[in-house]
Every structure is written in C-alpha cells, then in structure tokens.
Design a protein around this motif. Structure first.
Motif, PDB file in Angstrom:
ATOM      1  N   GLU A 182       0.836  -1.204   0.000  1.00  0.00           N
ATOM      2  CA  GLU A 182       0.000   0.000   0.000  1.00  0.00           C
ATOM      3  C   GLU A 182       0.869   1.253   0.000  1.00  0.00           C
ATOM      4  O   GLU A 182       0.562   2.228  -0.699  1.00  0.00           O
ATOM      5  N   GLU A 183       1.950   1.241   0.746  1.00  0.00           N
ATOM      6  CA  GLU A 183       2.857   2.392   0.776  1.00  0.00           C
ATOM      7  C   GLU A 183       3.512   2.595  -0.590  1.00  0.00           C
ATOM      8  O   GLU A 183       3.651   3.727  -1.054  1.00  0.00           O
ATOM      9  N   ARG A 184       3.889   1.511  -1.240  1.00  0.00           N
ATOM     10  CA  ARG A 184       4.484   1.626  -2.569  1.00  0.00           C
ATOM     11  C   ARG A 184       3.483   2.194  -3.573  1.00  0.00           C
ATOM     12  O   ARG A 184       3.841   3.019  -4.416  1.00  0.00           O
ATOM     13  N   VAL A 185       2.233   1.778  -3.475  1.00  0.00           N
ATOM     14  CA  VAL A 185       1.203   2.301  -4.381  1.00  0.00           C
ATOM     15  C   VAL A 185       0.996   3.790  -4.134  1.00  0.00           C
ATOM     16  O   VAL A 185       0.864   4.573  -5.078  1.00  0.00           O
ATOM     17  N   ARG A 186       0.972   4.192  -2.864  1.00  0.00           N
ATOM     18  CA  ARG A 186       0.835   5.624  -2.560  1.00  0.00           C
ATOM     19  C   ARG A 186       1.974   6.424  -3.175  1.00  0.00           C
ATOM     20  O   ARG A 186       1.766   7.511  -3.724  1.00  0.00           O
ATOM     21  N   THR A 187       3.193   5.898  -3.080  1.00  0.00           N
ATOM     22  CA  THR A 187       4.352   6.583  -3.659  1.00  0.00           C
ATOM     23  C   THR A 187       4.210   6.692  -5.171  1.00  0.00           C
ATOM     24  O   THR A 187       4.449   7.760  -5.749  1.00  0.00           O
ATOM     25  N   LEU A 188       3.811   5.614  -5.822  1.00  0.00           N
ATOM     26  CA  LEU A 188       3.632   5.653  -7.271  1.00  0.00           C
ATOM     27  C   LEU A 188       2.532   6.621  -7.674  1.00  0.00           C
ATOM     28  O   LEU A 188       2.672   7.358  -8.661  1.00  0.00           O
ATOM     29  N   GLU A 189       1.449   6.662  -6.928  1.00  0.00           N
ATOM     30  CA  GLU A 189       0.367   7.604  -7.233  1.00  0.00           C
ATOM     31  C   GLU A 189       0.854   9.039  -7.094  1.00  0.00           C
ATOM     32  O   GLU A 189       0.523   9.896  -7.921  1.00  0.00           O
ATOM     33  N   ARG A 190       1.652   9.298  -6.070  1.00  0.00           N
ATOM     34  CA  ARG A 190       2.167  10.647  -5.870  1.00  0.00           C
ATOM     35  C   ARG A 190       3.088  11.038  -7.026  1.00  0.00           C
ATOM     36  O   ARG A 190       3.026  12.163  -7.538  1.00  0.00           O
TER      37      ARG A 190
END
Length: 69
Positions: free
Chosen positions: A44-52
């Motif tokens: 989930e943290e990796r997805v948040r980073t990619l979205e940002r």
C-alpha cells in the motif's frame, strides 16, 4: 419410492452435505498472519508513492529522477 427417486434424493443429500462442509471450512480459516499484514502495508505504501509520482507535474518528476541518479 422407485429407484430413480431414491437416487435423486441421495444425490441431493450428498450435495447439501458437501456444501455445508465447504461453507464450514471457509468459516474456520485462520485470520491473516502478521507477515501477510506487513506485506500488504508495504505494498500500500508503494502504491501511494507511485500515485504521488504519477500525479505530480512534469518538472518535479524530472527532479526526482535526477535526485535518484
């Protein structure tokens, strides 16, 4: 009761028993272990980073790539 009716009844009873057994087995599954929970949090943290990164403007994105190099 003729032979056909008896066979249909037996098959129906076996099907219901199997469905109930499978349903009960699904209810008795253990909850997710700590390792799985930690892995989900990491993803989930990796997805948040990619979205940002994806939603950021082009110049800021280029600066981030330059900072990585």
């Amino acid at each position: 009761m003729n032979l056909y009716s008896a066979l249909v009844t037996i098959v129906a009873i076996l099907a219901v028993v199997r469905l109930l057994r499978d349903w009960q087995a699904g209810r008795n599954r253990p909850p997710a272990d700590a390792e799985s929970t930690a892995r989900v949090a990491e993803l989930e943290e990796r997805v948040r980073t990619l979205e940002r990164i994806i939603t950021d403007d082009r110049e800021a994105l280029q600066r981030k790539f330059d900072d990585l190099a």
